[in-house]
Design an enzyme around this catalytic site. Structure first.
Site, PDB file in Angstrom:
ATOM      1  N   HIS A 183       0.966  -1.172  -0.215  1.00  0.00           N
ATOM      2  CA  HIS A 183      -0.024   0.029   0.105  1.00  0.00           C
ATOM      3  C   HIS A 183       0.813   1.178  -0.153  1.00  0.00           C
ATOM      4  O   HIS A 183       0.645   2.388  -0.844  1.00  0.00           O
ATOM      5  CB  HIS A 183      -1.039   0.024   1.620  1.00  0.00           C
ATOM      6  CG  HIS A 183      -1.854  -1.005   1.642  1.00  0.00           C
ATOM      7  ND1 HIS A 183      -1.986  -1.600   2.601  1.00  0.00           N
ATOM      8  CD2 HIS A 183      -2.866  -1.299   0.564  1.00  0.00           C
ATOM      9  CE1 HIS A 183      -3.098  -2.554   2.320  1.00  0.00           C
ATOM     10  NE2 HIS A 183      -3.528  -2.404   1.361  1.00  0.00           N
ATOM     11  N   LYS A 223     -17.297  -5.992   8.656  1.00  0.00           N
ATOM     12  CA  LYS A 223     -16.156  -6.686   8.292  1.00  0.00           C
ATOM     13  C   LYS A 223     -15.511  -6.677   9.540  1.00  0.00           C
ATOM     14  O   LYS A 223     -15.107  -5.873  10.602  1.00  0.00           O
ATOM     15  CB  LYS A 223     -15.380  -6.062   7.339  1.00  0.00           C
ATOM     16  CG  LYS A 223     -14.362  -7.224   6.727  1.00  0.00           C
ATOM     17  CD  LYS A 223     -13.694  -6.684   5.402  1.00  0.00           C
ATOM     18  CE  LYS A 223     -12.492  -6.941   4.853  1.00  0.00           C
ATOM     19  NZ  LYS A 223     -11.846  -6.488   3.594  1.00  0.00           N
TER      20      LYS A 223
END
Ligand code: PNS
Length: 158
Positions: A17, A41
């Protein structure tokens, strides 16, 4: 000003990332890292922690801003005057998922373009979920997440 949005769950941010953020910040005037709140989630890190960790490792990149978001990504992009969603691509399996999301986002707002950047080969196998799995069983996560976050990730499994 050309503003791009780099979205994700970032649970936690990996070196893959960070590589896309660093490279993306060089080609856009401003890069907003958009961290999905993800209520449905099970995240290892809370939304506040995920945002704080990304801020910590991007503090020296002046044109990067880190914000959380909920709801549709295209709405978030519009709110922040951005017409670009930046995504990293690792493998063919990423492509199928990303292609579907890009087409859906384009259907929702045809003004917004999804731009893909190839992940550097050094990180093509790195994902937040594999980092968590390795850390959970006491494996070495050096080089997978930024150095200053290694302890933060390990602590979660102690
Ligand atoms: O790092 P992730 O979990 O692969 O990131 C996925 C993300 C945040 C990019 C995606 O779930 C998303 O954009 N969610 C917002 C909801 C949305 O806009 N959905 C429509 C497009 S399919």
């Amino acid at each position: 000003m050309n503003i791009a949005i780099y979205p994700g769950s970032f649970d936690p941010i990996t070196n893959g990332h960070l590589d896309i953020i660093t490279r993306g910040a060089k080609i856009y005037d401003k890069l907003i890292v958009a961290v999905l709140v993800n209520v449905d989630k099970n995240c290892l890190f809370s939304i506040e922690e995920r945002v704080e960790l990304i801020k910590r490792v991007t503090k020296d990149i002046k044109n990067v801003e880190v914000l959380s978001f909920d709801g549709l990504l295209v709405d978030f992009a519009k709110l922040h005057n951005s017409k670009v969603i930046l995504k990293g691509l690792r493998t063919m399996s990423d492509f199928e998922y990303e292609f579907q999301m890009a087409l859906m986002n384009s259907k929702l707002d045809s003004e917004i373009e999804t731009v893909f950047m190839m992940t550097s080969s050094a990180y093509s196998y790195v994902s937040s979920s594999s980092v968590k799995q390795v850390a959970k069983f006491g494996g070495n996560i050096n080089g997978l997440v930024p150095d200053e976050l290694i302890l933060e990730v390990k602590k979660k499994f102690n």
